[in-house]
Design a protein around this motif. Structure first.
Motif, short mmCIF file in Angstrom:
data_model
loop_
_atom_site.label_atom_id
_atom_site.label_comp_id
_atom_site.label_asym_id
_atom_site.label_seq_id
_atom_site.Cartn_x
_atom_site.Cartn_y
_atom_site.Cartn_z
N LEU A 2 -14.95 20.78 21.17
CA LEU A 2 -15.15 21.55 19.94
C LEU A 2 -14.49 22.92 20.02
O LEU A 2 -13.99 23.42 19.00
N PHE A 63 -13.58 19.28 9.73
CA PHE A 63 -14.65 18.92 10.67
C PHE A 63 -14.58 17.44 11.08
O PHE A 63 -15.09 17.06 12.13
N PHE A 64 -13.93 16.60 10.26
CA PHE A 64 -13.81 15.18 10.60
C PHE A 64 -12.90 14.97 11.81
O PHE A 64 -12.99 13.93 12.47
N LEU A 67 -15.09 15.28 14.87
CA LEU A 67 -16.05 14.19 14.78
C LEU A 67 -15.40 12.87 15.19
O LEU A 67 -16.00 12.06 15.91
N THR A 68 -14.17 12.64 14.75
CA THR A 68 -13.44 11.43 15.11
C THR A 68 -13.19 11.38 16.60
O THR A 68 -13.36 10.34 17.24
N ILE A 70 -14.89 12.88 18.97
CA ILE A 70 -16.17 12.65 19.66
C ILE A 70 -16.56 11.17 19.59
O ILE A 70 -16.99 10.58 20.58
N ALA A 71 -16.37 10.57 18.41
CA ALA A 71 -16.69 9.15 18.26
C ALA A 71 -15.82 8.29 19.18
O ALA A 71 -16.31 7.32 19.77
#
Length: 120
Positions: A2, A63-64, A67-68, A70-71
């Protein structure tokens, strides 16, 4: 991870914001055109309101990216590819293109009105 993304957010905001300012300036220039060529251009205050909403949504979409990533790490663990730089570049290019899209639409509209006047 992050931290990497947040370190790049100011550059993203600056680049997309500059594209937004160019879009507002160039679409607002159509207000200076004579009436037959002007087309439908919203008032400057409406453009600024749309720009503010767009800025919030662009940052939400930013922010995606993390998030992507991390996924991907959750799904594949250490075998996950380092996707941050690629996601950042592709997202930035898409965001700038989307931000400048109204300039293209305004130019096409102006060209159509000019051609209609020439061949009318």
């Amino acid at each position: 991870m992050l931290k990497w993304w947040e370190a790049r957010r100011p550059a993203y905001n600056l680049i997309v914001g500059a594209a937004g300012c160019a879009t507002i300036a160039l679409t607002s220039l159509t207000l200076a055109l004579p009436a037959p060529f002007r087309g439908v251009t919203p008032p400057f205050s409406v453009l600024l309101g749309v720009a503010a909403v767009y800025a919030v949504l662009a940052n939400l979409c930013y922010f995606f990216g993390p998030l992507t990533e991390i996924a991907m790490y959750r799904l594949w663990g250490d075998e996950a590819p380092r996707a941050g730089p690629v996601l950042f570049r592709q997202g930035l290019i898409f965001s700038v293109g989307l931000t400048l899209f109204p300039v293209a639409l305004t130019g096409i509209g102006l060209a159509v009105r000019l051609l209609a006047r020439l061949f009318a």
